[in-house]
Design an enzyme around this catalytic site. Structure first.
Site, mmCIF file in Angstrom:
data_model
loop_
_atom_site.group_PDB
_atom_site.id
_atom_site.type_symbol
_atom_site.label_atom_id
_atom_site.label_comp_id
_atom_site.label_asym_id
_atom_site.label_seq_id
_atom_site.Cartn_x
_atom_site.Cartn_y
_atom_site.Cartn_z
ATOM 1 N N GLU A 2 0.884 3.910 1.780
ATOM 2 C CA GLU A 2 1.323 4.354 3.099
ATOM 3 C C GLU A 2 2.521 3.540 3.591
ATOM 4 O O GLU A 2 3.496 4.088 4.104
ATOM 5 C CB GLU A 2 0.194 4.225 4.133
ATOM 6 C CG GLU A 2 -1.049 5.017 3.801
ATOM 7 C CD GLU A 2 -2.105 4.196 3.076
ATOM 8 O OE1 GLU A 2 -1.781 3.509 2.082
ATOM 9 O OE2 GLU A 2 -3.274 4.244 3.501
ATOM 10 N N CYS B 257 -6.301 1.796 5.815
ATOM 11 C CA CYS B 257 -6.899 0.536 6.264
ATOM 12 C C CYS B 257 -6.286 0.148 7.611
ATOM 13 O O CYS B 257 -5.364 0.800 8.088
ATOM 14 C CB CYS B 257 -6.628 -0.547 5.220
ATOM 15 S SG CYS B 257 -4.896 -1.052 5.148
ATOM 16 N N HIS C 238 0.853 -1.188 0.000
ATOM 17 C CA HIS C 238 0.000 0.000 0.000
ATOM 18 C C HIS C 238 0.891 1.240 0.000
ATOM 19 O O HIS C 238 2.023 1.205 0.492
ATOM 20 C CB HIS C 238 -0.874 0.030 1.252
ATOM 21 C CG HIS C 238 -1.941 -1.006 1.267
ATOM 22 N ND1 HIS C 238 -3.077 -0.878 2.034
ATOM 23 C CD2 HIS C 238 -2.065 -2.190 0.631
ATOM 24 C CE1 HIS C 238 -3.856 -1.931 1.871
ATOM 25 N NE2 HIS C 238 -3.255 -2.750 1.018
ATOM 26 N N CYS D 120 -2.401 -0.306 7.452
ATOM 27 C CA CYS D 120 -1.678 0.955 7.330
ATOM 28 C C CYS D 120 -1.816 1.807 8.596
ATOM 29 O O CYS D 120 -0.855 2.452 9.010
ATOM 30 C CB CYS D 120 -2.166 1.714 6.102
ATOM 31 S SG CYS D 120 -1.740 0.865 4.562
#
Length: 151
Positions: free
Chosen positions: A49, A77, A47, A80
């Site tokens: 992040e 999410c 991801h 993260c």
């Protein structure tokens, strides 16, 4: 946030969900930028992040980023959010709420929960309409492309 939105567009053009993250140090210098790379790396943890935190930690030579600010186009999410808490980021600024998996304010609130060992400052909804529209357009185009291939 404008820069993150532009980065997210490049991710979308590359076939990734258009989400981008940037990290600024305490002086306002850009020290990390990333987009989603789940498809490219075939890695569920890739991801934006997570990738930005990894880069910023290398730049700072410290996994604690307590003087840094993370800007991301979509509410993080749970994975993260956990990484953000563990890295001790000072401030999280995000665009669109994530109604399915948002772990900052929308579905759950990990930073303010009893399992968090860090009090994260959060600014939510920054450029939210632009961020949301970018995601909706990308998903709509993706659905239309799949439908055309099946026809």
């Amino acid at each position: 946030m404008e820069y993150a939105i532009a980065l997210a567009k490049t991710a979308g053009n590359a076939g990734e969900i258009p989400v981008a993250a940037i990290i600024l140090d305490s002086q306002g210098n850009l020290i990390a930028e990333a987009t989603n790379h789940k498809e490219r790396y075939q890695d569920a943890t890739a991801h934006a992040e997570i990738l930005a935190i990894r880069t910023a930690s290398k730049v700072q030579q410290n996994y604690y980023l307590q003087d840094c600010t993370l800007y991301v186009t979509l509410e993080p999410c749970p994975m993260c959010a956990g990484a953000i808490i563990q890295s001790r980021l000072n401030l999280l600024v995000y665009g669109a709420d994530e109604p399915k998996t948002g772990a900052i304010r929308t579905v759950t609130n990990l930073p303010d929960s009893c399992c968090s060992n860090h009090r994260l400052k959060v600014l939510a909804g920054i450029k939210s309409e632009s961020c949301r529209q970018q995601l909706q357009t990308w998903f709509s185009q993706r659905r239309n492309t799949k439908t055309e291939r099946l026809s």
